[in-house]
Structure formats: structure tokens, C-alpha cells
Write an enzyme that holds these catalytic residues in place. Structure first.
Site, short mmCIF file in Angstrom:
data_model
loop_
_atom_site.label_atom_id
_atom_site.label_comp_id
_atom_site.label_asym_id
_atom_site.label_seq_id
_atom_site.Cartn_x
_atom_site.Cartn_y
_atom_site.Cartn_z
N GLY A 16 -12.61 -0.64 3.26
CA GLY A 16 -12.58 -2.10 3.41
C GLY A 16 -13.92 -2.74 3.07
N ASP A 36 -13.41 -6.14 12.27
CA ASP A 36 -13.31 -4.79 12.82
C ASP A 36 -13.48 -4.89 14.33
OD1 ASP A 36 -13.96 -1.79 11.24
OD2 ASP A 36 -13.92 -1.89 13.44
N PHE A 228 -3.44 16.02 -7.35
CA PHE A 228 -3.78 16.59 -8.67
C PHE A 228 -5.28 16.87 -8.78
CE2 PHE A 228 -0.42 16.34 -12.09
CZ PHE A 228 0.65 16.29 -11.21
N CYS A 278 -9.97 11.97 2.03
CA CYS A 278 -8.68 11.79 1.35
C CYS A 278 -7.95 13.07 0.95
CB CYS A 278 -8.88 10.94 0.10
SG CYS A 278 -9.07 9.21 0.48
N LYS A 281 -6.19 15.22 3.67
CA LYS A 281 -5.24 14.38 4.41
C LYS A 281 -4.04 14.02 3.53
CE LYS A 281 -5.91 9.99 4.97
NZ LYS A 281 -6.62 8.74 5.27
N ARG A 348 -16.91 13.27 6.57
CA ARG A 348 -15.56 13.67 6.97
C ARG A 348 -15.07 14.87 6.15
NH1 ARG A 348 -12.70 7.84 6.98
NH2 ARG A 348 -14.27 7.50 5.38
C1 UDX Z 1 -11.26 10.85 -3.73
C2 UDX Z 1 -10.64 10.35 -5.05
O1 UDX Z 1 -11.46 10.74 -6.15
C3 UDX Z 1 -10.48 8.84 -5.01
O2 UDX Z 1 -9.85 8.37 -6.19
C4 UDX Z 1 -9.62 8.52 -3.80
O3 UDX Z 1 -9.27 7.22 -3.71
C5 UDX Z 1 -10.33 8.99 -2.54
O4 UDX Z 1 -10.51 10.39 -2.64
P1 UDX Z 1 -13.70 11.00 -2.72
O5 UDX Z 1 -13.06 11.80 -1.64
O6 UDX Z 1 -14.60 9.88 -2.34
O7 UDX Z 1 -12.58 10.34 -3.66
O8 UDX Z 1 -14.57 11.98 -3.65
P2 UDX Z 1 -14.29 12.89 -4.92
O9 UDX Z 1 -15.33 12.59 -5.93
O10 UDX Z 1 -12.89 12.84 -5.37
O11 UDX Z 1 -14.63 14.35 -4.36
C6 UDX Z 1 -13.86 14.97 -3.35
C7 UDX Z 1 -14.40 16.34 -3.03
O12 UDX Z 1 -14.19 17.25 -4.11
C8 UDX Z 1 -15.92 16.35 -2.77
O13 UDX Z 1 -16.20 17.20 -1.67
C9 UDX Z 1 -16.48 16.91 -4.05
O14 UDX Z 1 -17.72 17.55 -3.86
C10 UDX Z 1 -15.39 17.90 -4.44
N1 UDX Z 1 -15.39 18.20 -5.88
C11 UDX Z 1 -15.11 17.21 -6.79
C12 UDX Z 1 -15.64 19.49 -6.33
O15 UDX Z 1 -15.90 20.39 -5.52
N2 UDX Z 1 -15.61 19.75 -7.66
C13 UDX Z 1 -15.34 18.80 -8.60
O16 UDX Z 1 -15.32 19.11 -9.80
C14 UDX Z 1 -15.09 17.48 -8.14
P1 ADP Z 2 -11.76 4.29 5.73
O1 ADP Z 2 -12.48 5.40 5.02
O2 ADP Z 2 -10.26 4.38 5.57
O3 ADP Z 2 -12.29 2.94 5.38
P2 ADP Z 2 -13.14 4.12 8.30
O4 ADP Z 2 -12.95 4.96 9.52
O5 ADP Z 2 -14.45 4.16 7.58
O6 ADP Z 2 -11.95 4.52 7.31
O7 ADP Z 2 -12.85 2.59 8.63
C1 ADP Z 2 -11.73 2.11 9.33
C2 ADP Z 2 -12.19 0.99 10.26
O8 ADP Z 2 -11.03 0.36 10.81
C3 ADP Z 2 -13.03 1.43 11.46
O9 ADP Z 2 -14.28 0.78 11.42
C4 ADP Z 2 -12.19 1.00 12.70
O10 ADP Z 2 -13.00 0.51 13.75
C5 ADP Z 2 -11.34 -0.11 12.13
N1 ADP Z 2 -10.10 -0.38 12.87
C6 ADP Z 2 -9.14 0.49 13.25
N2 ADP Z 2 -8.11 -0.15 13.88
C7 ADP Z 2 -8.43 -1.48 13.90
C8 ADP Z 2 -7.78 -2.67 14.39
N3 ADP Z 2 -6.59 -2.64 14.99
N4 ADP Z 2 -8.41 -3.85 14.24
C9 ADP Z 2 -9.63 -3.92 13.61
N5 ADP Z 2 -10.27 -2.84 13.12
C10 ADP Z 2 -9.70 -1.63 13.26
#
Ligand code: UDX
Ligand code: ADP
Length: 464
Positions: A16, A36, A228, A278, A281, A348
Site C-alpha cells: 500500500g 492503517d 512460475f 509472496c 504464500k 518475511r
Molecule cells: C515477488 C514478485 O517478483 C512480484 O512480482 C510479486 O508481486 C511479489 O513477489 P518479491 O518477493 O519482492 O517479488 O521479490 P523477488 O525479486 O521476486 O524475489 C523473491 C525471492 O527469490 C528472493 O528471496 C530472491 O532472492 C529470490 N530469487 C530471485 C532467487 O533466489 N534467484 C533469482 O534468480 C531470483
Molecule cells: P503487505 O506486504 O501486504 O503490504 P504489510 O504487513 O506490510 O503487508 O502491510 C499491511 C498493513 O495493513 C499493516 O500495516 C497492518 O497494520 C494494516 N492493516 C491490517 N488490517 C487493517 C485494517 N482493518 N485497517 C487498517 N489497516 C489494517
């Protein structure tokens, strides 16, 4: 529908915060309010000192400085912001469930449900509700049901607008995305809502990069994209183990296959394992959804990507133990990096957490240095994992602000995040201050092994 003038985003997190900051910067005519429940987080977003923003992303400080106070506002007044907005983004966290049905696999939608109920209770005018969090397929339906059945009779349109930004490059990704995906209803009202959001993005994104689909395709595309990408990492990591046995070099293999234009060079970097909020999960979600439709082979196929990733993390830790003469008990192991990738303070699902956990089972002492991760976060991650209590974690793990202090008197260094600065350290000085033989285990393939070996280090990298 007339042009949107007022947007509210619920959730000021990694998704966000940056997304709305960029929308505000690019659309000065739209008032963007991010709300938030977390008071400290909102205070940090409002901090005069831009170094204190709660999310670290290169370039984000400039974007926030440009828009904050002009048309970008951070607030804890959730209800007021909902009431005032024509379009509401839901960007709250959807962690994997830690209890009950679907435990460890399904996404926990309690925060989403709370948001939907709050929107229903507060809204006095028609609204477009946009799901921005990563959500399992068919969440829009749940949101719709809550809004339609508990609202004040106002009309809601639900859109799915998955985020594809990668942390560490979020601002770049938001400014020039490969594509923006918007899913909505196929009827006239749905199409009108889609167009309203298309018009927001069209302020800076070429129209041919804005794709519109039905809601389910949009939701499933998000999970599929991440599955993927993660699959590529697990595939190359699977090969890294084979390379180590056969004398092939995984970097050479990656380069060779990446030049095939059908495969392409990205996401072929073998590593200690993928992390982040991501990949795991989303795949677990995909697995859960497939199982819930009785598609066991589909579920097993994708689950293997996670199994491989867990194996890669465990293998890295056990290799450290084996190489250090089968015991790390009482030995200091220094971690360079704790974040799940470079250029973010997000930890995370970081591989570092799991490698630390395994080494702590072997009674190692762990010293951590990460340029952007704070001490409380490292302890928070280990305490959350729950393998040992707070006191034990505090006794066995020390977090340093200075990398040279972190590695001093250590038996081995493990590189867990690919931060650029690690390559530029004075490695001779590091070597001089370590126990001998001095080991470096490169979990990210960033170090110049030849140079380290010349200094005297025993060097090991994944896939070599
Ligand atoms: C990912 C997706 O790329 C993004 O489009 C989505 O919306 C959210 O999830 P993110 O988790 O921020 O983004 O990072 P990303 O660059 O995808 O890397 C994910 C993990 O894979 C990291 O731990 C990275 O170090 C690892 N990675 C990535 C590798 O180990 N090798 C690679 O070649 C690429
Ligand atoms: P993401 O990576 O998906 O952005 P985060 O944990 O960094 O996840 O952020 C999610 C945010 O949403 C947190 O800061 C949390 O406090 C907020 N949040 C969760 N539930 C509510 C709610 N009902 N109203 C307002 N904020 C919320």
C-alpha cells in the site's frame, strides 16, 4: 463515471505505501489517503526525516517528499477516509493461516473481512473497492457478499488489481510496470468501474500495458505469476545440487540455458532459497485451492517447488556444519545479510531465518549484520518461529551495526543476502580478524571466490 478524485487505501505496508505514493505523485489531481490501524507505522510515514519511513525502497523517499501534504496523506482515521473516498484499495496483509482449517496453507483472510465489514458499515455513497493484497482466487466474491449483505444499500463494484512490484525495485516497477492487471465484472457497471481504474493508471502507464480481464482470471494470474517465478528459482536450485556433485558450475549452466530466448535469463540465479512475503504464500494458496477442487496432482506439482526450497535452505546450513568439522557448537558464525533480498528491510520468509534456526539447533553463536534490518526485527523473526524462547535467542544471537565487528573472531561467514556493499569490504582486514581456517559460505553467488581464496579464505558457493 466521472474521473476519480479521491482514493483511500487501507493498509500502509510494503504494498500500500509505495503503490499509493506513486499514484499520488503521478496523479496530482487525486487525493490519496493511506490509512492503517498501526499508529506507529503511520507516524513513521509522516516523519519529517525521510530516513525513518517504515518501508525502505530505493527512490521512495523522493516520491513521498514530492506528494506528501499535497495530495498524499497518511492517517489512522480509517472510517473518515473510507467515507470520503470514491475508490478504496484494500492492501492489508494476508498471512498464511497459523490455525484451524487450511493451517499452514490457506491465506488468512481475517484482515480482509474486517476491512470489508468496515467499508460496508461506513459507506454512504457508491464505491469501487479494489483488492490489492495477494488473495486467493474467489476472495472478491467473499468481499462482495459482505458488502452487499451488510452495507447501507449503497452500490459497490469490486475490482481485482494484483500487485506485481518486487521489493527493492518497487518504485521502478510502479513507474514502469511490465503490465497492470485489472479484473472486474463483465456487465456494464463492472466495465465502468474497470475504466475508472484504467484512467487512474493511464496518467503514466501506456494503455497497451493495462490489461483488463474478469475477476477470477486476474486473481489467478497473480498466483500463477509468482508460482512460475518461484518455480524457476527452485528448478535452478535443484540443479545446483547436481552441479556440486558433478563438477558443473551452476552459473555457467544458468547462462547457457538463459541465452535460449525461449527460456530467458531472469530468475535463474541459484541461491540459498527464495523468501519474501509472496512466493511461498501464493504457492501454498495455489496448492490449497487445487486440493479443495480435488486436483491432487496439480497440488503436488506445485508443492514440490516449496519442498525444493526448504531443502535448499536446510542443505546450506548442514553444509556449514559438515565443513566446520561436524560441529559448530559454541562457534561464532557471522551472517552478512538478514533481509530476503537486497535493497529492502523486509525479512518475511527470509532464508536467513531458517539457516539461523538450523545452526542454533547445533548450538552455534550467530552474529548478524544487515545494512537495513534492525535488531528487534531479527529477534522478532526468531521468536516468531518459536523453536526456542526469547532468552535463548537473545543469548545465542547478537546483532551488530558494524560488519567488521560482526565478523570479528568468527569461524565462518555466511552471505545470506546479496547486498552490493558486501563485495566492497576490506576482506583482508576481515580475514586477519577471524579464526583460522576462515570460511566463507556464499549463499547468493555474489562474492569473488578467487580473490577470497588468494587472501586465504576457504570459500564455498552454491552450485560449484
Ligand atoms: C515477488 C514478485 O517478483 C512480484 O512480482 C510479486 O508481486 C511479489 O513477489 P518479491 O518477493 O519482492 O517479488 O521479490 P523477488 O525479486 O521476486 O524475489 C523473491 C525471492 O527469490 C528472493 O528471496 C530472491 O532472492 C529470490 N530469487 C530471485 C532467487 O533466489 N534467484 C533469482 O534468480 C531470483
Ligand atoms: P503487505 O506486504 O501486504 O503490504 P504489510 O504487513 O506490510 O503487508 O502491510 C499491511 C498493513 O495493513 C499493516 O500495516 C497492518 O497494520 C494494516 N492493516 C491490517 N488490517 C487493517 C485494517 N482493518 N485497517 C487498517 N489497516 C489494517
Amino acid at each position: 463515471m466521472s474521473k476519480i478524485k479521491s482514493i483511500c487505501c487501507i493498509g500502509a505496508g510494503y504494498v500500500g505505501g509505495p503503490t499509493m505514493s506513486v499514484i499520488a505523485a503521478k496523479c496530482p489531481d487525486i487525493k490519496v489517503t493511506i490509512v492503517d490501524l498501526n499508529v506507529a507505522r503511520i507516524a513513521a510515514w509522516n516523519d519529517e526525516n525521510l530516513e525513518n519511513l517504515p518501508v525502505y525502497e530505493p527512490g521512495l523517499d523522493k516520491i513521498v517528499a514530492e506528494a506528501r501534504g499535497r495530495n498524499l496523506f497518511f492517517s489512522t482515521e480509517v472510517e473518515k477516509a473510507i467515507d470520503e473516498a470514491e475508490m478504496i484499495f484494500i492492501s492489508v496483509n494476508t498471512p498464511t493461516k497459523t490455525y484451524g482449517l487450511g493451517k499452514g496453507k490457506a491465506a488468512d483472510l481475517k484482515y480482509i473481512e474486517l476491512c470489508a465489514r468496515q467499508i460496508a458499515a461506513v459507506s454512504k455513497s457508491d464505491k469501487i473497492v479494489v483488492e490489492k493484497s495477494t488473495l486467493p482466487v474467489r476472495t472478491a466474491e467473499a468481499i462482495r457478499s459482505i458488502l452487499d449483505n451488510t452495507g447501507n444499500g449503497v452500490k459497490f463494484q469490486i475490482l481485482s488489481n494484483p500487485e506485481f512490484l518486487a521489493e527493492g525495485t518497487a518504485v521502478e516497477d510502479l513507474l514502469a510496470p511490465d503490465r497492470v492487471l485489472i479484473g472486474g465484472d463483465t456487465d456494464a457497471a463492472g466495465q465502468e468501474a474497470i475504466q475508472a481504474l484504467v484512467d487512474v493508471y493511464a496518467n503514466w502507464i501506456p494503455k497497451d500495458r493495462i490489461l483488463t480481464t474478469n475477476v477470477w482470471s486476474s486473481e489467478l494470474s497473480k498466483l500463477t505469476a509468482n508460482a512460475f517465478l518461484a518455480q524457476r528459482v527452485s528448478s535452478i536450485n535443484a540443479l545446483s545440487e547436481l552441479c556440486e556433485k558433478t563438477g558443473a558450475d551452476v552459473n555457467e549452466v544458468a547462462r547457457a540455458i538463459g541465452m535460449d530466448s525461449r527460456i530467458g535469463p531472469k530468475f535463474l540465479k541459484s541461491s540459498v532459497g527464495f523468501g519474501g512475503s509472496c512466493f511461498q504464500k501464493d504457492i501454498l494458496n495455489l496448492v490449497y485451492i487445487a486440493k479443495s477442487y480435488g486436483l491432487n496432482e496439480v497440488a503436488d506439482y506445485w508443492e514440490q517447488v516449496i519442498i525444493m526450497n526448504d531443502h535448499q535452505k536446510r542443505r546450506f546450513a548442514s553444509n556449514i556444519v559438515k565443513t566446520l568439522y561436524n560441529t559448530v557448537s559454541g562457534k561464532k558464525i557471522a551472517f552478512l545479510g538478514w533481509a530476503f533480498k537486497k535493497d529492502t528491510n523486509d525479512t518475511r520468509e527470509s532464508a536467513a531465518i531458517y539457516v539461523a534456526d538450523d545452526l542454533l539447533f547445533e548450538q552455534a553463536n550467530i552474529a548478524v549484520y544487515d545494512p537495513k534490518v534492525e535488531e528487534h526485527q531479527v529477534y522478532g523473526d526468531l521468536n516468531y518461529l518459536g523453536s526456542r524462547n526469547k532468552e535463548e535467542n537473545a543469548n545465542l544471537v547478537t546483532v551488530f551495526n558494524d560488519p567488521y565487528e560482526a565478523v570479528k573472531d568468527s569461524h565462518a561467514i555466511a552471505v545470506l543476502t546479496e547486498w552490493d556493499e558486501f563485495k566492497n569490504y576490506d576482506w583482508q582486514r576481515i580475514y586477519d580478524n577471524m579464526k583460522k581456517p576462515a570460511f566463507v559460505f556464499d549463499g547468493r553467488g555474489i562474492m569473488d571466490g578467487g580473490k577470497l581464496q588468494e587472501i586465504g579464505f576457504v570459500f564455498q558457493a552454491i552450485g560449484k
